[in-house]
Design a protein around this motif. Structure first.
Motif, PDB file in Angstrom:
ATOM      1  N   GLN A  89     -11.344  22.397   7.037  1.00  0.00           N
ATOM      2  CA  GLN A  89     -11.153  21.150   7.808  1.00  0.00           C
ATOM      3  C   GLN A  89     -11.364  19.922   6.923  1.00  0.00           C
ATOM      4  O   GLN A  89     -10.659  18.920   7.059  1.00  0.00           O
ATOM      5  N   MET A  90     -12.332  20.011   6.018  1.00  0.00           N
ATOM      6  CA  MET A  90     -12.579  18.875   5.108  1.00  0.00           C
ATOM      7  C   MET A  90     -11.367  18.649   4.201  1.00  0.00           C
ATOM      8  O   MET A  90     -10.945  17.508   3.966  1.00  0.00           O
ATOM      9  N   ALA A  91     -10.812  19.761   3.692  1.00  0.00           N
ATOM     10  CA  ALA A  91      -9.646  19.656   2.798  1.00  0.00           C
ATOM     11  C   ALA A  91      -8.464  19.045   3.549  1.00  0.00           C
ATOM     12  O   ALA A  91      -7.746  18.178   3.026  1.00  0.00           O
TER      13      ALA A  91
ATOM     14  N   GLY B  15     -16.508  16.963  -4.407  1.00  0.00           N
ATOM     15  CA  GLY B  15     -17.893  16.972  -4.882  1.00  0.00           C
ATOM     16  C   GLY B  15     -18.461  15.581  -5.087  1.00  0.00           C
ATOM     17  O   GLY B  15     -17.902  14.587  -4.641  1.00  0.00           O
ATOM     18  N   GLN B  16     -19.590  15.567  -5.791  1.00  0.00           N
ATOM     19  CA  GLN B  16     -20.405  14.344  -5.836  1.00  0.00           C
ATOM     20  C   GLN B  16     -20.348  13.624  -7.175  1.00  0.00           C
ATOM     21  O   GLN B  16     -21.214  12.798  -7.482  1.00  0.00           O
ATOM     22  N   GLY B  17     -19.330  13.939  -8.005  1.00  0.00           N
ATOM     23  CA  GLY B  17     -19.220  13.245  -9.304  1.00  0.00           C
ATOM     24  C   GLY B  17     -19.034  11.742  -9.086  1.00  0.00           C
ATOM     25  O   GLY B  17     -18.275  11.328  -8.211  1.00  0.00           O
TER      26      GLY B  17
ATOM     27  N   PRO C  93     -28.683  25.411  -2.756  1.00  0.00           N
ATOM     28  CA  PRO C  93     -27.910  24.614  -3.723  1.00  0.00           C
ATOM     29  C   PRO C  93     -26.833  23.754  -3.061  1.00  0.00           C
ATOM     30  O   PRO C  93     -25.657  23.888  -3.373  1.00  0.00           O
ATOM     31  N   HIS C  94     -27.221  22.861  -2.170  1.00  0.00           N
ATOM     32  CA  HIS C  94     -26.309  21.905  -1.526  1.00  0.00           C
ATOM     33  C   HIS C  94     -25.141  22.648  -0.841  1.00  0.00           C
ATOM     34  O   HIS C  94     -23.976  22.491  -1.222  1.00  0.00           O
ATOM     35  N   ILE C  95     -25.503  23.443   0.185  1.00  0.00           N
ATOM     36  CA  ILE C  95     -24.488  24.267   0.865  1.00  0.00           C
ATOM     37  C   ILE C  95     -24.241  23.822   2.310  1.00  0.00           C
ATOM     38  O   ILE C  95     -23.680  24.575   3.099  1.00  0.00           O
ATOM     39  N   GLY C  96     -24.654  22.592   2.630  1.00  0.00           N
ATOM     40  CA  GLY C  96     -24.533  22.110   4.018  1.00  0.00           C
ATOM     41  C   GLY C  96     -23.176  22.369   4.651  1.00  0.00           C
ATOM     42  O   GLY C  96     -23.073  22.849   5.777  1.00  0.00           O
ATOM     43  N   SER C  97     -22.110  22.053   3.922  1.00  0.00           N
ATOM     44  CA  SER C  97     -20.765  22.166   4.518  1.00  0.00           C
ATOM     45  C   SER C  97     -20.034  23.435   4.079  1.00  0.00           C
ATOM     46  O   SER C  97     -18.827  23.570   4.304  1.00  0.00           O
ATOM     47  N   ALA C  98     -20.785  24.374   3.457  1.00  0.00           N
ATOM     48  CA  ALA C  98     -20.109  25.496   2.796  1.00  0.00           C
ATOM     49  C   ALA C  98     -19.777  26.671   3.716  1.00  0.00           C
ATOM     50  O   ALA C  98     -20.296  27.780   3.556  1.00  0.00           O
TER      51      ALA C  98
ATOM     52  N   ALA D  82     -29.952  15.690   3.368  1.00  0.00           N
ATOM     53  CA  ALA D  82     -29.116  14.480   3.232  1.00  0.00           C
ATOM     54  C   ALA D  82     -28.817  14.181   1.757  1.00  0.00           C
ATOM     55  O   ALA D  82     -27.708  14.489   1.279  1.00  0.00           O
ATOM     56  N   ARG D  83     -29.770  13.630   1.046  1.00  0.00           N
ATOM     57  CA  ARG D  83     -29.616  13.399  -0.391  1.00  0.00           C
ATOM     58  C   ARG D  83     -30.982  13.529  -1.064  1.00  0.00           C
ATOM     59  O   ARG D  83     -31.991  13.055  -0.533  1.00  0.00           O
ATOM     60  N   GLY D  84     -30.979  14.114  -2.270  1.00  0.00           N
ATOM     61  CA  GLY D  84     -32.232  14.399  -2.980  1.00  0.00           C
ATOM     62  C   GLY D  84     -33.045  13.159  -3.310  1.00  0.00           C
ATOM     63  O   GLY D  84     -34.272  13.235  -3.433  1.00  0.00           O
TER      64      GLY D  84
ATOM     65  N   THR E  87     -14.102  14.510  -0.477  1.00  0.00           N
ATOM     66  CA  THR E  87     -14.347  15.689   0.374  1.00  0.00           C
ATOM     67  C   THR E  87     -15.840  15.719   0.710  1.00  0.00           C
ATOM     68  O   THR E  87     -16.512  16.730   0.523  1.00  0.00           O
ATOM     69  N   SER E  88     -16.345  14.618   1.177  1.00  0.00           N
ATOM     70  CA  SER E  88     -17.731  14.543   1.638  1.00  0.00           C
ATOM     71  C   SER E  88     -17.816  13.412   2.644  1.00  0.00           C
ATOM     72  O   SER E  88     -16.972  12.503   2.623  1.00  0.00           O
ATOM     73  N   VAL E  89     -18.855  13.494   3.492  1.00  0.00           N
ATOM     74  CA  VAL E  89     -19.070  12.350   4.392  1.00  0.00           C
ATOM     75  C   VAL E  89     -19.878  11.286   3.657  1.00  0.00           C
ATOM     76  O   VAL E  89     -19.675  10.088   3.848  1.00  0.00           O
ATOM     77  N   GLY E  90     -20.788  11.728   2.764  1.00  0.00           N
ATOM     78  CA  GLY E  90     -21.581  10.785   1.972  1.00  0.00           C
ATOM     79  C   GLY E  90     -20.707  10.136   0.906  1.00  0.00           C
ATOM     80  O   GLY E  90     -19.858  10.787   0.308  1.00  0.00           O
ATOM     81  N   PHE E  91     -20.946   8.830   0.685  1.00  0.00           N
ATOM     82  CA  PHE E  91     -20.136   8.139  -0.333  1.00  0.00           C
ATOM     83  C   PHE E  91     -21.022   7.320  -1.272  1.00  0.00           C
ATOM     84  O   PHE E  91     -20.575   6.350  -1.872  1.00  0.00           O
TER      85      PHE E  91
ATOM     86  N   VAL F  62     -16.349  16.720  10.899  1.00  0.00           N
ATOM     87  CA  VAL F  62     -15.955  18.134  10.755  1.00  0.00           C
ATOM     88  C   VAL F  62     -17.066  18.981  10.122  1.00  0.00           C
ATOM     89  O   VAL F  62     -17.035  20.211  10.230  1.00  0.00           O
ATOM     90  N   LEU F  63     -18.018  18.339   9.447  1.00  0.00           N
ATOM     91  CA  LEU F  63     -19.080  19.103   8.778  1.00  0.00           C
ATOM     92  C   LEU F  63     -20.437  18.958   9.454  1.00  0.00           C
ATOM     93  O   LEU F  63     -21.439  19.485   8.974  1.00  0.00           O
ATOM     94  N   SER F  64     -20.473  18.253  10.582  1.00  0.00           N
ATOM     95  CA  SER F  64     -21.788  17.953  11.190  1.00  0.00           C
ATOM     96  C   SER F  64     -22.514  19.229  11.633  1.00  0.00           C
ATOM     97  O   SER F  64     -23.699  19.411  11.334  1.00  0.00           O
TER      98      SER F  64
HETATM   99  O1  3PY Z   1     -20.399  15.648   2.878  1.00  0.00           O
HETATM  100  C1  3PY Z   1     -21.362  15.402   2.126  1.00  0.00           C
HETATM  101  O2  3PY Z   1     -21.867  14.265   2.048  1.00  0.00           O
HETATM  102  C2  3PY Z   1     -21.921  16.465   1.291  1.00  0.00           C
HETATM  103  O3  3PY Z   1     -22.960  16.330   0.750  1.00  0.00           O
HETATM  104  C3  3PY Z   1     -21.186  17.737   1.108  1.00  0.00           C
HETATM  105  O4  3PY Z   1     -20.423  18.165   2.120  1.00  0.00           O
END
Ligand code: 3PY
Ligand code: NAI
Length: 326
Positions: A296-298, A52-54, A284-289, A236-238, A73-77, A98-100
């Motif tokens: 694959q992300m895990a 997640g995004q914590g 609710p931020h389900i892009g990769s869900a 992408a991001r809020g 577990t995200s592409v965004g950092f 893997v999430l594109s």
């Molecule tokens: O990968 C990301 O950056 C997300 O926001 C969630 O998959």
């Protein structure tokens, strides 16, 4: 060696870590751990698989001296202080590619949903207000053959462009900091400047990373330049759009509709005006869900940790300088 997983992940990721000899500790609750608890949990482990995004800020890296690596577990950092990680010699990996397709699907779904007012119409049914074949009211609009503008033609933007061109014969224009020649070989896309992107797009979909440069790029001035018939989509991001300016632009008819998978803050409060409009849809931020994508992300995150344990560079490291320093 020990690894802490900050929220549950699909079992193949856990199994891969166990098979490679890790002692695995998991936060089994469905809630994100507050930072003090996350720091506490990371005191004696070698690796963190962060779900997640914590935020992982400078204080976190300063406090977790024992950590040898972090797999996101995200592409965004944008939620990670990479300079601090590098200073402390901690490699950080992400989950690109893997999430594109899954995320592009959500952008597509928002685009269709908003253009046909599908969410609003479905809610009418749920609320017992089935409008009996109204012929002229609450009509949607077609996206077939229209112009799709992509802000940030990277992996996800490219996937969306290919789907939109193949399925709906959409004309693709895009804006990046510079031309993406590689992408232009794969899809018929025309590079335009930011103003052209705003003024020519029928649907404008945001796929850039969140940086100082992209933060609030879609604000009052930008919405003013867009077509009054345009649909704005952000998966992408809020923080890349300015929410109050977006609400204003929709209320005054400066743009026609909006679909969001990301908001600022997340979660969005249930009394947000964007949830009351007929031309909006918020996910609710389900892009990769999807099960396939999350698995694959895990696995990708687990494999980065296993590589580091074996003394190799993390294949998906994002702070590459950490290896130059060593
Ligand atoms: O990968 C990301 O950056 C997300 O926001 C969630 O998959
Ligand atoms: N909603 C969700 O669940 C998900 C959201 N995302 C978000 O999508 C973003 C994009 O992911 P990818 O396509 O994999 O990244 P990417 O790095 O392949 O693509 C990003 C693109 O944005 C462009 N860009 C960066 N700064 C720019 C600027 N100032 N102006 C114009 N273009 C700019 C880059 O050049 C690049 O082409 C991630 O950073 C993440 O924030 C990603 C996955 C899931």
């Amino acid at each position: 060696m020990k690894v802490f997983i900050s929220k549950n992940i699909p079992s193949p990721g856990i199994e891969a870590l166990e098979k490679s000899g890790f002692e695995v500790y998991i936060n089994e609750s469905s809630h994100r751990l507050p930072q003090p608890d996350l720091i506490e949990a990371c005191q004696e482990v070698d690796f963190l698989l962060n779900v997640g995004q914590g935020k992982l800020d400078a204080d976190f890296f300063e406090a977790c001296k024992h950590l040898k690596g972090v797999a996101l577990t995200s592409v965004g950092f944008d939620h990670v202080d990479l300079d601090a990680a590098t200073t402390h010699g901690i490699p950080v990996s992400n989950t690109p590619d893997v999430l594109s397709d899954a995320t592009a699907d959500i952008a597509f779904l928002l685009m269709l949903n908003v253009s046909r007012k599908a969410f609003f119409r479905a809610m009418q049914v749920v609320n017992g207000a089935w409008a009996d074949f109204e012929f002229t009211k609450e009509l949607g609009t077609t996206i077939q053959g229209k112009t799709l503008g992509i802000y940030g033609l990277g992996r996800i933007g490219l996937s969306l462009a290919r789907k939109a061109q193949a399925a709906y014969d959409m004309k693709i224009i895009y804006h990046n900091r510079s031309r993406n020649i590689e992408a232009e070989r794969l899809v018929d896309a025309t590079y335009v400047n930011f103003d052209q992107l705003l003024t020519q797009s029928d649907v404008l979909s945001v796929h850039s990373n969140l940086t100082e440069e992209t933060q609030y790029r879609f604000n009052k001035d930008a919405f003013k330049r867009m077509k009054s018939s345009a649909i704005f989509v952000n998966t992408a991001r809020g923080k890349i759009h300015h929410e109050l300016d977006l609400i204003d632009a929709l209320s005054t008819g400066e743009i026609w509709g909006a679909g969001l998978d990301v908001t600022d803050p997340e979660p969005m409060q249930p009394d947000n005006p964007l949830l009351k409009m007929s031309n909006t849809c918020v996910f609710p931020h389900i892009g990769s869900a999807t099960l396939e994508t999350r698995t694959q992300m895990a696995l990708l995150a687990a494999n980065n940790i296993i590589a580091a344990k074996n003394g190799n560079n993390m294949p998906q490291v994002v702070n590459v300088d950490v290896y130059k320093k060593a």
